[in-house]
Design an enzyme around this catalytic site. Structure first.
Site, PDB file in Angstrom:
ATOM      1  N   ASP A  67       1.284  -1.334  -0.144  1.00  0.00           N
ATOM      2  CA  ASP A  67      -0.445  -0.246  -0.027  1.00  0.00           C
ATOM      3  C   ASP A  67       0.472   1.583   0.132  1.00  0.00           C
ATOM      4  O   ASP A  67       1.769   1.430   1.086  1.00  0.00           O
ATOM      5  CB  ASP A  67      -1.020  -0.264   1.446  1.00  0.00           C
ATOM      6  CG  ASP A  67      -2.126   0.857   1.399  1.00  0.00           C
ATOM      7  OD1 ASP A  67      -2.106   1.915   0.406  1.00  0.00           O
ATOM      8  OD2 ASP A  67      -2.118   1.501   2.048  1.00  0.00           O
ATOM      9  N   THR A 100      -3.008   5.765  -3.497  1.00  0.00           N
ATOM     10  CA  THR A 100      -1.733   5.755  -3.503  1.00  0.00           C
ATOM     11  C   THR A 100      -1.152   5.796  -3.868  1.00  0.00           C
ATOM     12  O   THR A 100       0.680   6.951  -3.801  1.00  0.00           O
ATOM     13  CB  THR A 100      -1.606   5.226  -1.888  1.00  0.00           C
ATOM     14  OG1 THR A 100      -1.471   4.573  -1.522  1.00  0.00           O
ATOM     15  CG2 THR A 100      -3.495   5.924  -0.615  1.00  0.00           C
ATOM     16  N   THR A 101      -0.114   4.882  -4.586  1.00  0.00           N
ATOM     17  CA  THR A 101      -0.052   4.695  -5.047  1.00  0.00           C
ATOM     18  C   THR A 101       0.490   5.322  -6.624  1.00  0.00           C
ATOM     19  O   THR A 101       1.709   6.071  -6.970  1.00  0.00           O
ATOM     20  CB  THR A 101       0.903   2.465  -5.924  1.00  0.00           C
ATOM     21  OG1 THR A 101       0.875   2.195  -4.322  1.00  0.00           O
ATOM     22  CG2 THR A 101       2.622   2.656  -6.044  1.00  0.00           C
ATOM     23  N   ASP A 397      -8.825   0.056   2.488  1.00  0.00           N
ATOM     24  CA  ASP A 397      -9.044   0.911   1.144  1.00  0.00           C
ATOM     25  C   ASP A 397     -10.522   0.456   0.535  1.00  0.00           C
ATOM     26  O   ASP A 397     -10.931   1.441  -0.095  1.00  0.00           O
ATOM     27  CB  ASP A 397      -7.656   0.231   0.247  1.00  0.00           C
ATOM     28  CG  ASP A 397      -6.246   0.823   0.807  1.00  0.00           C
ATOM     29  OD1 ASP A 397      -6.257   1.006   1.454  1.00  0.00           O
ATOM     30  OD2 ASP A 397      -5.499   1.054   0.414  1.00  0.00           O
TER      31      ASP A 397
END
Length: 555
Positions: A67, A100-101, A397
């Protein structure tokens, strides 16, 4: 420096000695390079074939995760410009929960594409203005082509949410169990109130068993607290019990520290002891008189009280965690009491059924059929502790994504499809304008291709070949939703294969990434003050207050 009369002018010192100040073009390039290093740290975690990172913190605790936000938080980054990327990863995690990445990758790629312009002497503000223009165009295009979902049919809406949850889990550790968990997550979110408060979904981890043994409890569940003798004599299940929620210690109080009582006879001492017992028994009698069958307290419930309740068929649990007590209060009604003098009907909660069950090696207390508020608890089972923690992060998530999909009802296709479409759109737009913005918007369009390219690289595919196919397909009228097919090393219509994401995720990611890129591009000087000198370290050496630091003494 020579003055007008040939005299030496003294050098003006503005900043404290040792202050590090760097400015101009080299400074900007160095900031961009620092951000590239951060991006390289999370680059390989993107997508269903992404790798995991094992991070060991200063205390030796290991975390295995893919994550982006979790990894960025754990990295102890000191470079001031690179910290911006950590902040956008955190903001994406807080606002949307997933992507997020992607947001870090996009920001890094925007900077990488802007770097040649900076080196060629284009003013950073020209680049910033063009990036902002490109972002506005991209966001408008997403809103234009996003597919709206009909909310009228609950069955259709549920299917959409399950698909969004499954897409969010594709790149997680629980991808193999996504069918099972996407149903659990959707059930959990749909069981909440209109506001969808995250705090009303509890997650408890129990080691042992298989992932599929995880359960969704429609109510509150928490681990049995520490208990004294007499506990096993209490009933373990009730139907429609009244629940007293307390913040009271039900034990014989020890004398306060430094208190001194002088007694002249044994009778006087006995009277003090009797008074203590009476205080405790009075409290217990009042609790029993209120009609409560389940007594929960944040503070300890002692052995005398435990036995007292057991004799009267009342269940009690002391040292209940604060968040569990608050969730029970919100779900079952009632109020947390700090005194037993006013235990009326209105401050007691209730639920349809209460029972205590064994889950793995732990015992859990279950409150189901809660009338006041919609709440649920997910009990996660699995092997190693790190595995359970990563599962919890993955479910978090997915829950965030389902909440977003419920609040905003438009979706786009994932798998790099939306990025390729935006890239084509911006590239075509850039040909219609003149001047420097044309080059920057074209570079922005190229930067968006990083997502499909990285998806291919992480899966071990030939990214050049697949990107060429995607560019060719997107140039045609029916190619809008074509993205990378991870499973067959090809391209596919990802909308038809149900790789769906809420449009908000993409809008947020592109906006946050371009804001971060603009912020870093508009910094042209970094001034780093010297850390304050600690007197405990002794005077700084070499200033006439001690021998200067000399090398080569054979230490």
């Amino acid at each position: 420096m020579m003055g007008p009369g040939g005299r030496m002018q003294p050098q003006i010192i503005l900043l404290k000695e040792g202050t590090d100040s760097s400015q101009g073009k080299p400074q900007l390039i160095s900031n961009i390079n620092a951000c590239q290093i951060i991006v390289d740290a999370v680059r390989t975690t993107l997508g269903p074939r992404g790798m995991d990172k094992l991070v060991v913190d200063g205390h030796g605790k290991t975390t295995i995760s893919n994550d982006g936000a979790t990894i960025m938080k754990l990295l102890d980054i000191v470079h001031p410009a690179a910290k911006t990327l950590v902040d956008i990863a955190k903001s994406q995690d807080a606002e949307v929960g997933d992507g997020t990445t992607s947001v870090v990758l996009l920001a890094g790629e925007f900077l990488k594409e802007a770097k040649p312009f900076v080196e060629d002497g284009v003013h950073p503000q020209v680049i910033v203005r063009a990036i902002r223009q490109a972002t506005a165009l991209a966001v408008a295009r997403i809103r234009e082509i996003a597919v709206l979902i009909q909310r009228a049919d609950p069955k259709e809406q549920r299917e959409l949410l399950v698909k969004c949850a499954a897409t969010a889990m594709n790149s997680k550790i629980i991808a193999r169990q996504k069918e099972f968990f996407s149903q659990v997550v959707v059930d959990a979110v749909l069981s909440l109130d209109k506001d969808l408060p995250l705090s009303m979904i509890g997650m408890k981890k129990v080691q042992g068993g298989a992932l599929e043994e995880s359960v969704l409890v429609p109510g509150v569940a928490f681990k049995k607290t520490f208990s004294y003798a007499g506990f096993e004599m209490q009933p373990k299940s009730y139907t429609s019990p009244k629940i007293a929620l307390l913040n009271i210690e039900l034990e014989l109080k020890a004398e306060r520290d430094n208190a001194e009582i002088r007694v002249k006879s044994v009778d006087e001492y006995q009277a003090i002891v009797d008074a203590e017992w009476k205080i405790l028994y009075d409290k217990l009698e009042k609790i029993v008189a209120s009609g409560a069958k389940v007594v929960l307290s944040k503070l300890p419930i002692g052995d005398v009280a435990t036995q007292f309740f057991a004799d009267r068929d009342i269940f009690c649990a002391g040292r209940v965690a604060d968040e569990d007590l608050k969730r029970t209060m919100k779900a079952c009604g009632g109020a947390i009491q700090s005194s037993v003098n006013d235990l009326q009907e209105s401050v007691l909660g209730t639920c349809e059924s209460f029972d205590e069950r064994q889950v793995g090696g732990e015992r859990y207390n279950f409150f189901t059929g809660t009338p006041k508020s919609k709440t649920c608890t997910i009990i996660i089972r699995g092997g190693a502790e790190q595995f359970l923690e990563e599962t919890q992060r993955s479910l978090h998530d997915a829950i965030m994504i389902v909440r977003r999909a419920l609040k905003s009802d438009s979706v786009v296709a994932g798998g790099g499809a939306i990025e390729m479409e935006l890239s084509r759109y911006l590239r075509e737009y850039s040909r219609t304008i003149a001047g420097k913005p044309q080059l920057v918007i074209s570079a922005f369009a190229k930067a968006l291709e990083v997502i499909p390219r990285q998806l291919c690289d992480n899966a071990g595919f030939d990214s050049t070949n697949i990107l060429n196919k995607l560019r060719f397909k997107h140039a045609q009228a029916d190619g809008t939703w074509f993205g990378v097919d991870i499973f067959n090393e090809d391209i596919t219509d990802t909308f038809k294969t149900f790789v769906w994401e809420p449009a908000l995720v993409k809008i947020n990611a592109i906006t946050a990434a371009s804001e971060a890129a603009c912020l870093i591009l508009s910094v042209d000087e970094t001034i780093k003050n010297t850390p304050a000198h600690n007197p405990a370290d002794g005077p700084p050496a070499g200033r006439g207050r001690g021998p200067p630091m000399m090398g080569g003494h054979g230490h």
